[in-house]
Enzyme design. Structure first.
Site, mmCIF file in Angstrom:
data_model
loop_
_atom_site.group_PDB
_atom_site.id
_atom_site.type_symbol
_atom_site.label_atom_id
_atom_site.label_comp_id
_atom_site.label_asym_id
_atom_site.label_seq_id
_atom_site.Cartn_x
_atom_site.Cartn_y
_atom_site.Cartn_z
ATOM 1 N N TYR A 94 -2.961 -7.441 4.064
ATOM 2 C CA TYR A 94 -2.374 -6.106 4.069
ATOM 3 C C TYR A 94 -3.456 -5.071 3.748
ATOM 4 O O TYR A 94 -4.632 -5.329 3.971
ATOM 5 C CB TYR A 94 -1.118 -6.050 3.155
ATOM 6 N N ARG A 147 1.656 6.724 12.384
ATOM 7 C CA ARG A 147 0.975 7.070 11.132
ATOM 8 C C ARG A 147 0.646 5.785 10.391
ATOM 9 O O ARG A 147 1.264 5.444 9.392
ATOM 10 C CB ARG A 147 1.858 8.006 10.295
ATOM 11 N N GLU A 236 8.706 1.633 9.356
ATOM 12 C CA GLU A 236 7.403 1.557 8.702
ATOM 13 C C GLU A 236 6.374 2.392 9.457
ATOM 14 O O GLU A 236 6.243 2.272 10.681
ATOM 15 C CB GLU A 236 6.972 0.077 8.730
ATOM 16 N N ASP A 237 5.665 3.229 8.735
ATOM 17 C CA ASP A 237 4.532 3.971 9.297
ATOM 18 C C ASP A 237 4.873 4.812 10.529
ATOM 19 O O ASP A 237 4.115 4.877 11.493
ATOM 20 C CB ASP A 237 3.349 3.021 9.568
ATOM 21 N N ASP A 260 8.033 3.577 3.423
ATOM 22 C CA ASP A 260 7.119 4.659 3.009
ATOM 23 C C ASP A 260 7.850 5.677 2.143
ATOM 24 O O ASP A 260 7.254 6.318 1.284
ATOM 25 C CB ASP A 260 6.542 5.369 4.238
ATOM 26 N N ASN A 399 -3.981 6.692 -0.730
ATOM 27 C CA ASN A 399 -4.762 5.573 -0.208
ATOM 28 C C ASN A 399 -5.541 6.035 1.021
ATOM 29 O O ASN A 399 -5.116 6.964 1.684
ATOM 30 C CB ASN A 399 -3.819 4.435 0.229
HETATM 31 P P1 NAD Z 1 2.578 12.683 4.601
HETATM 32 O O1 NAD Z 1 1.617 12.980 5.688
HETATM 33 O O2 NAD Z 1 4.020 12.594 4.916
HETATM 34 O O3 NAD Z 1 2.417 13.800 3.433
HETATM 35 C C1 NAD Z 1 1.215 14.318 2.969
HETATM 36 C C2 NAD Z 1 1.533 15.623 2.263
HETATM 37 O O4 NAD Z 1 0.364 16.076 1.568
HETATM 38 C C3 NAD Z 1 1.953 16.739 3.183
HETATM 39 O O5 NAD Z 1 3.044 17.421 2.617
HETATM 40 C C4 NAD Z 1 0.742 17.663 3.224
HETATM 41 O O6 NAD Z 1 1.141 19.002 3.411
HETATM 42 C C5 NAD Z 1 0.183 17.448 1.835
HETATM 43 N N1 NAD Z 1 -1.243 17.736 1.730
HETATM 44 C C6 NAD Z 1 -2.242 17.370 2.556
HETATM 45 N N2 NAD Z 1 -3.426 17.835 2.115
HETATM 46 C C7 NAD Z 1 -3.164 18.497 0.976
HETATM 47 C C8 NAD Z 1 -3.981 19.213 0.062
HETATM 48 N N3 NAD Z 1 -5.285 19.333 0.246
HETATM 49 N N4 NAD Z 1 -3.383 19.763 -1.003
HETATM 50 C C9 NAD Z 1 -2.059 19.671 -1.200
HETATM 51 N N5 NAD Z 1 -1.237 18.999 -0.350
HETATM 52 C C10 NAD Z 1 -1.793 18.436 0.723
HETATM 53 O O7 NAD Z 1 2.068 11.333 3.944
HETATM 54 P P2 NAD Z 1 2.874 10.388 2.923
HETATM 55 O O8 NAD Z 1 3.519 9.275 3.666
HETATM 56 O O9 NAD Z 1 3.710 11.236 2.065
HETATM 57 O O10 NAD Z 1 1.652 9.752 2.099
HETATM 58 C C11 NAD Z 1 0.790 10.586 1.345
HETATM 59 C C12 NAD Z 1 -0.230 9.746 0.598
HETATM 60 O O11 NAD Z 1 0.423 8.906 -0.332
HETATM 61 C C13 NAD Z 1 -1.062 8.827 1.484
HETATM 62 O O12 NAD Z 1 -2.411 8.896 1.102
HETATM 63 C C14 NAD Z 1 -0.542 7.455 1.183
HETATM 64 O O13 NAD Z 1 -1.562 6.491 1.247
HETATM 65 C C15 NAD Z 1 -0.064 7.590 -0.237
HETATM 66 N N6 NAD Z 1 1.025 6.633 -0.505
HETATM 67 C C16 NAD Z 1 0.836 5.731 -1.519
HETATM 68 C C17 NAD Z 1 1.828 4.800 -1.792
HETATM 69 C C18 NAD Z 1 1.632 3.812 -2.910
HETATM 70 O O14 NAD Z 1 0.645 3.867 -3.587
HETATM 71 N N7 NAD Z 1 2.560 2.913 -3.162
HETATM 72 C C19 NAD Z 1 2.994 4.762 -1.026
HETATM 73 C C20 NAD Z 1 3.163 5.701 -0.007
HETATM 74 C C21 NAD Z 1 2.168 6.637 0.239
#
Ligand code: NAD
Length: 542
Positions: A94, A147, A236-237, A260, A399
Site C-alpha cells: 500500500y 485522485r 476510493e480515490d 477517504d 501524505n
Molecule cells: P482534497 O483535495 O479533497 O482537499 C485538500 C484541501 O486542502 C482543499 O480544500 C484545498 O483547498 C486545501 N488546500 C490546498 N492547499 C492549501 C494550502 N496551501 N493552504 C490551505 N489549504 C489548502 O484532499 P483530501 O482527500 O481532503 O486529502 C488532503 C490530504 O490529507 C492529502 O494530503 C491526504 O494524503 C491526506 N489524508 C490523510 C489521511 C490519513 O492520514 N489517514 C487520510 C485521508 C487524507
C-alpha cells in the site's frame, strides 16, 4: 469436483496451489508426482524463502512486483507472509509504494487482476460483473482513478489501489480473498503523458464528465446490487467533488462508504479520543481547526460533530466547534460560492486571512492538517497552539511525507514536548531533551478492514456514521496505558487482526441495534467474527 481438475490446475491456480508444500499423499492423489522438486517443504521454510527473496530486492517497487507475482501464483502463502510481516510489507503493498506502482502500472503489468468497467460499457455493466468468476462477492473496492493518493489523475492505472486495499481487507481483517473484487471505472484520463504513453493500458480519451459519467456510475451501482446483492461497495480515490456527491447520492440507497471521507474520519476520531484519554478533556470540549477543506477535512468534521452530538451537545454547537481554513483563509459564513458540504463549517466570523491568524483568533485545542500544504504548520503556528493549550493536539496528516504540514519532531520541539501528535505518513520515534516520543500514525487501515468485516458478518444493508463512531471508539479503547504514555494514539500495527476483529464485532453490534442487519444475531458475536476470518491456511486435499 477435484476429479474435474487437471494436475496442472493445482500448480497454476493461485487459490489451489501449495507450491513445494504439497504432501507426498497429495502428490500421488492429484497426479503431481514428478511435476514438483522431490523435497516437500514445510510452511515455515516456504515463508523463509519468500522473505529472503523479498528482502533481496533492490527497491520497494521491485518488492511490490515480487509480492504481486506471489499473490498471482500462491495466494495462501502470500497472505501468510503478509499477515506475519504486516509492518514491513504494508508500505510496499500500500502507500507509499503502491503509488509508484500505479504510476508505472502499464510498464510493470504481468497478469490482469480485478474488473475494468469503461465508458464504452454503458448498457452492459451487468454482463461484465457476471463475467467475474466468483459468485459470492462480499467486498468491492472501486476507483475512477482521478485522485490516486497525492498523485492526481492516473486513469486506469488507479487499479493498483483497489487491489492493494483489498489485500489489506484480507490481511488485516480476514475477509476471504475469494470474496473481494477490485474495480477500476475507466472513464479516460486528462493526463497528457499517460495518453501519449504507448504502454498505458486504459482508454485513450479525455475524462468523461457530466450526465454521461453519472449514468455510468448509476448503472454500475445498480448492477452491483443486482449481481452481488450482499456486497459492500467502498468508493476510493475519487476526486473530491465526485467523492462527496457519490457518497451523498448512494449512502442511503446502497451498502457503501467512502474511505477517504469516512475511514479517515474514523481513524482521526479515534486519535482524538485517545488524546482525550491523555489530557482528560472530553471530546465535547475540543475546538478543532482544520487546514484544508476537502474530502478528508469535511468528512472528519462531520464525524466529530456526530460524535459530539451523541455525547449530548446540540448539533449547532457541535458544528461550531469545527472550523476550516483553506488557501483563502478561514471559511466564514459570508464566503460566496461555498458548496453545502463546506458551508456547514463556515461560521459567522470576521475575515481571517491565514492559519496563524485563525489559531490566534479561535484558540483551537486541536489542529488537523489535511491540505497537502508541506510545512504549513510553522513554528509560529505550533507555538501559538502551545501557548493556548497545556497539551495541544496536533495532527499533520497530509501524505506523502514530503507533503506533511510539519514533521513529528517539529511538533514536539516547538511545543516544548507538550504536543500530542498523530501523523499521516510514518515518522520514527523522536528524542527530545532525554524524553522519547512515538508519534501515532493515523493509518486508515486501522478502520476500514474492521468496518467492512462487521458489515459483512451482520449482512448490514447500509454503512452508517454510527458504525464509524463505534469503530473509532473501539480503536481508541484498544490502546494500552503504557502506549499512551509513549505518545502512541493507536495500537501497534502488528495487533491489527485482533483490533479489526474487535472493531468488526462493534460495527456488527451497531448494525443489529440500528435494524440494518439481515442475519440473525449470533449468540456470541466475537466468536462469529473470529470464525468468519480467513487465515491463509492451505486447503487440504487429503
Ligand atoms: P482534497 O483535495 O479533497 O482537499 C485538500 C484541501 O486542502 C482543499 O480544500 C484545498 O483547498 C486545501 N488546500 C490546498 N492547499 C492549501 C494550502 N496551501 N493552504 C490551505 N489549504 C489548502 O484532499 P483530501 O482527500 O481532503 O486529502 C488532503 C490530504 O490529507 C492529502 O494530503 C491526504 O494524503 C491526506 N489524508 C490523510 C489521511 C490519513 O492520514 N489517514 C487520510 C485521508 C487524507
Amino acid at each position: 469436483m477435484t476429479q474435474a481438475r487437471s494436475p496442472l490446475d493445482y500448480l497454476h491456480d493461485p487459490r489451489l496451489n501449495k507450491g513445494t508444500g504439497f504432501t507426498e499423499e497429495e502428490r500421488d492423489r492429484l497426479g503431481l508426482r514428478g511435476l514438483l522438486p522431490p523435497r516437500v517443504t514445510n510452511l515455515a521454510d516456504q515463508k523463509e524463502r519468500i522473505l529472503e527473496n523479498f528482502r533481496r530486492k533492490p527497491s520497494p517497487l521491485e518488492q511490490y512486483i515480487y509480492l504481486t507475482s506471489l499473490q498471482d501464483r500462491n495466494e495462501h502463502l502470500f497472505y501468510q507472509v503478509l499477515m506475519e510481516h504486516i509492518e514491513e510489507m504494508m508500505p510496499v503493498i500500500y502507500t507509499p509504494t503502491v503509488g509508484e506502482a500505479c504510476v508505472r502500472f502499464g510498464h510493470i503489468f504481468r497478469r490482469p487482476r480485478g474488473l475494468y468497467v469503461t465508458a464504452r460499457d454503458r448498457g452492459r455493466v451487468r454482463t461484465l460483473l457476471r463475467h467475474w468468476p466468483e459468485p459470492d462477492v462480499a467486498m468491492l473496492v472501486v476507483t475512477d482513478g482521478e485522485r490516486i493518493l497525492g498523485l492526481g489523475d492516473l486513469g486506469a492505472n488507479g487499479m493498483g489501489i483497489p487491489i492493494g486495499k483489498l489485500a489489506l481487507y484480507t490481511a488485516c481483517a480476514g475477509v476471504d480473498p475469494a470474496r473481494c473484487l477490485p474495480v477500476a471505472i475507466d472513464v479516460g484520463t486528462d493526463r497528457g503523458d499517460l495518453l501519449e504513453d504507448p504502454l498505458y493500458l486504459g482508454l485513450h480519451q479525455p475524462r468523461l464528465r457530466g450526465p454521461a459519467y453519472d449514468e455510468l456510475l448509476e448503472e454500475f451501482v445498480a448492477a452491483v446490487s443486482e449481481v452481488f446483492p450482499r456486497a459492500v461497495i467502498q468508493f476510493e480515490d475519487f476526486a473530491t467533488e465526485n467523492a462527496v456527491r457519490l457518497l451523498a447520492r448512494y449512502r442511503d440507497r446502497a451498502c457503501c462508504f467512502n474511505d477517504d471521507i469516512q475511514g479517515t474520519a474514523g481513524v482521526v476520531l479515534a486519535g482524538l479520543l485517545s488524546a482525550g484519554r491523555v489530557t482528560g478533556q472530553p471530546l465535547v470540549e475540543q475546538r478543532v481547526l482544520f487546514l484544508g477543506a476537502g474530502a478528508a477535512a469535511t468528512g472528519i468534521a462531520q464525524l466529530v460533530t456526530a460524535a459530539m452530538t451523541r455525547d449530548g451537545l446540540p448539533e449547532a454547537e457541535a458544528r461550531a466547534r469545527c472550523s476550516l481554513v483553506d488557501e483563502q483563509g478561514l471559511l466564514t459564513a459570508d464566503r460566496p460560492g461555498l458548496p453545502e458540504f463546506r458551508r456547514r463549517w463556515a461560521h459567522p466570523h470576521a475575515p481571517v486571512p491565514d492559519l496563524a491568524g485563525a489559531v490566534e483568533a479561535l484558540r483551537p485545542t486541536v489542529l488537523i492538517g489535511v491540505s497537502g500544504a508541506a510545512g504549513a504548520f510553522t513554528e509560529t503556528v505550533i507555538r501559538a497552539m502551545a501557548r493556548a493549550n497545556p497539551r495541544p493536539i496536533i495532527f499533520p496528516l497530509s501524505n506523502p511525507t514530503s507533503k506533511a504540514e510539519c514533521t513529528a519532531e517539529q511538533a514536539y520541539t516547538w511545543s516544548e514536548g507538550r504536543a500530542i501528535v498523530a501523523t499521516g505518513s510514518p515518522f520514527g520515534p523522536v528524542e527530545w531533551r532525554g524524553r522519547r516520543f512515538i508519534p501515532g500514525q493515523g493509518n486508515n487501515a486501522y478502520i476500514f478492514p474492521g468496518v467492512g468485516l462487521g458489515v459483512i458478518v451482520s449482512g448490514a444493508r447500509r454503512v452508517t456514521d454510527g458504525m464509524f463512531h463505534a469503530a473509532a471508539r473501539t480503536l481508541a479503547g484498544a490502546v494500552q496505558e503504557p502506549e499512551l504514555a509513549e505518545g502512541r494514539l493507536f495500537p501497534p500495527l502488528r495487533e491489527i487482526r485482533s483490533v479489526s476483529a474487535t472493531i468488526a464485532a462493534a460495527v456488527a453490534e451497531v448494525a443489529f441495534a440500528e435494524g440494518l442487519a439481515t442475519v440473525p444475531r449470533p449468540a456470541d458475536l466475537a466468536r462469529a467474527v473470529a470464525a468468519s476470518m480467513y487465515d491463509g491456511s492451505y486447503p487440504s486435499y487429503a
